[in-house]
Design a protein around this motif. Structure first.
Motif, PDB file in Angstrom:
ATOM      1  N   LEU A  11      25.808  40.136  46.719  1.00 29.30           N
ATOM      2  CA  LEU A  11      26.111  38.739  47.053  1.00 29.30           C
ATOM      3  C   LEU A  11      25.555  37.777  46.013  1.00 29.30           C
ATOM      4  CD1 LEU A  11      25.596  38.661  50.942  1.00 29.30           C
ATOM      5  CD2 LEU A  11      27.670  39.166  49.627  1.00 29.30           C
ATOM      6  N   ASN A  22      34.261  29.960  46.479  1.00 33.45           N
ATOM      7  CA  ASN A  22      33.520  31.080  47.062  1.00 33.45           C
ATOM      8  C   ASN A  22      34.440  32.244  47.412  1.00 33.45           C
ATOM      9  OD1 ASN A  22      34.869  30.082  49.346  1.00 33.45           O
ATOM     10  ND2 ASN A  22      33.147  30.491  50.710  1.00 33.45           N
ATOM     11  N   THR A  71      27.647  30.446  52.312  1.00 33.77           N
ATOM     12  CA  THR A  71      27.844  31.283  51.129  1.00 33.77           C
ATOM     13  C   THR A  71      27.582  30.554  49.829  1.00 33.77           C
ATOM     14  OG1 THR A  71      30.207  30.726  51.013  1.00 33.77           O
ATOM     15  CG2 THR A  71      29.586  32.656  52.347  1.00 33.77           C
ATOM     16  N   GLY A  99      20.024  32.001  45.417  1.00 33.39           N
ATOM     17  CA  GLY A  99      20.524  32.329  46.746  1.00 33.39           C
ATOM     18  C   GLY A  99      19.764  33.430  47.446  1.00 33.39           C
ATOM     19  N   LYS A 104      21.381  33.971  51.030  1.00 33.37           N
ATOM     20  CA  LYS A 104      22.192  35.182  51.058  1.00 33.37           C
ATOM     21  C   LYS A 104      21.467  36.398  51.635  1.00 33.37           C
ATOM     22  CE  LYS A 104      25.381  33.709  47.433  1.00 33.37           C
ATOM     23  NZ  LYS A 104      25.905  33.920  46.054  1.00 33.37           N
TER      24      LYS A 104
END
Length: 383
Positions: A11, A22, A71, A99, A104
């Motif tokens: 991710l 995204n 996301t 992230g 994430k």
């Protein structure tokens, strides 16, 4: 079966900075879910460049628990990273990358446990809700929430996996952004009597907002659990003017209000506009009636109100063992779910202190704690 760290590596490898699409990440998640026999639903934005994703594991019915995460990530431009921000890098007990904590690690852990969710039938559904554009004002989730009860099953509990050190967050502030555009009258800077300076007028407006902010700080309730314990008012950027020797025609800025959940930020905007109407516009119009000030609401995100008796609070406290009551000053999508009638709490791996920073990281132990919580949730949903 991939581990949470392996899925986090995948991710993080997608550059989902909010200014970009995204869809590559979303398509990968859809393929992963499909490989386990789980159908998913996309709720795209208007031009199809971004999408929310919803999926249900277990019986496709009302109720159950929704695991929610965004996301998108914030930019890395200009930040002094020691490693590639879009390549997960382990150093000792930390995992570095944009992230990793925001956010994430939570969806990576949830997706890694999908095979365990499927190993024995769930009596109560577990839903995945992954959104876009949270970092630029929680813009994506509302369209997905609007589909809940229409085409998507309504969960009874929503866990937003923002970084909280795996502590249960019961309340957070709301966000209210409004933009001010001042249109003045240009003239030579030596003839200030013939012009209306948009920049200098804008400075007066910002000073007024600062005055309003200080008044709220002075009147703060010392027993308030938020830090700071009052609604804040802040202007972060200003654009205006063309040259030092030209009386400026245009000035523009955005005001960022972070309100206590029970405050009404629209009242701040109304007070500000009333002051402009009474004090500023008459002076401007005395020089040129075509001058103006336009104030428009940009974005509204509701705060999360404390509801210690809610099903979400009860469930997540039982799963984590955390019985402290925590408030945070930042906003999340939790208030949006709560406003739509769903019980919501915020709880996820990582610390907000690392969010948006260069060399952002999440501790491996935080992921392990999240894994433990979600395994307990899976057991609960089987009973």
């Amino acid at each position: 079966m991939p581990t949470p760290v392996e899925l986090l590596e995948t991710l993080v490898g997608f550059d989902t900075t909010s200014a970009k699409s995204n869809m590559a990440l979303i398509d990968w998640v859809r393929t992963y879910l499909d490989g386990h026999g789980i159908a998913s639903t996309l709720v795209p934005n208007e031009d199809g460049t971004k999408a929310n994703l919803w999926a249900t594991v277990g019986p496709a019915r009302e109720g159950g628990v929704c695991l929610s995460g965004h996301t998108d990530v914030v930019p890395v431009d200009g930040q002094p990273w020691d490693t590639d921000p879009f390549t997960l890098t382990r150093k000792d007990d930390r995992l570095y990358g944009r992230g990793t904590c925001d956010m994430k690690a939570f969806p990576a852990t949830a997706l890694a446990l999908l095979p365990e969710m499927l190993a024995r039938p769930l009596a109560r559904p577990i839903h995945f809700a992954f959104s876009y554009d949270e970092e630029v004002g929680c813009l994506g989730a509302p369209s997905m929430i609007a589909e809940i009860g229409r085409s998507l099953p309504r969960p009874s509990v929503v866990i937003i996996g923002e970084p909280t050190d795996m502590k249960v967050v019961s309340a957070h502030k709301g966000m209210w952004f409004f933009r001010t555009i001042v249109t003045g009258k240009e003239a030579h800077s030596s003839q200030t009597h013939r012009g209306v300076s948009a920049v200098m007028t804008g400075a007066r407006l910002i000073a007024k907002l600062d005055e309003m902010a200080k008044a709220r700080a002075a009147a703060a309730d010392p027993d308030c659990k938020f830090v700071p314990p009052y609604t804040t008012i802040h202007v972060g950027t200003v654009q205006g003017g063309t040259a030092a020797n030209i009386i400026s025609r245009r000035c523009e800025f955005v005001c960022d209000v972070r309100n206590l959940p029970d405050d009404f930020p629209e009242d701040i905007q109304r007070e500000y506009e009333a002051w402009i109407e009474a004090e500023i516009l008459p002076e401007m119009h005395a020089v040129d009636p075509n001058t103006r000030i336009d104030v428009t609401t940009e974005n509204v995100v509701p705060g999360l109100r404390e509801d210690l008796d809610s099903e979400a609070e009860t469930l997540v406290r039982q799963l984590t063992g955390d019985n402290d009551v925590s408030y945070v000053p930042y906003g999340t999508e939790a208030g949006q779910f709560q406003s739509a009638g769903m019980a919501a709490v915020v709880c996820g791996p990582g610390s907000i202190d690392q969010a948006h920073q260069p060399n952002e990281y999440v501790e491996i132990d935080q992921i392990a704690q999240c894994e433990t919580m979600l395994r307990k949730l899976i057991d609960r949903c089987r009973s």
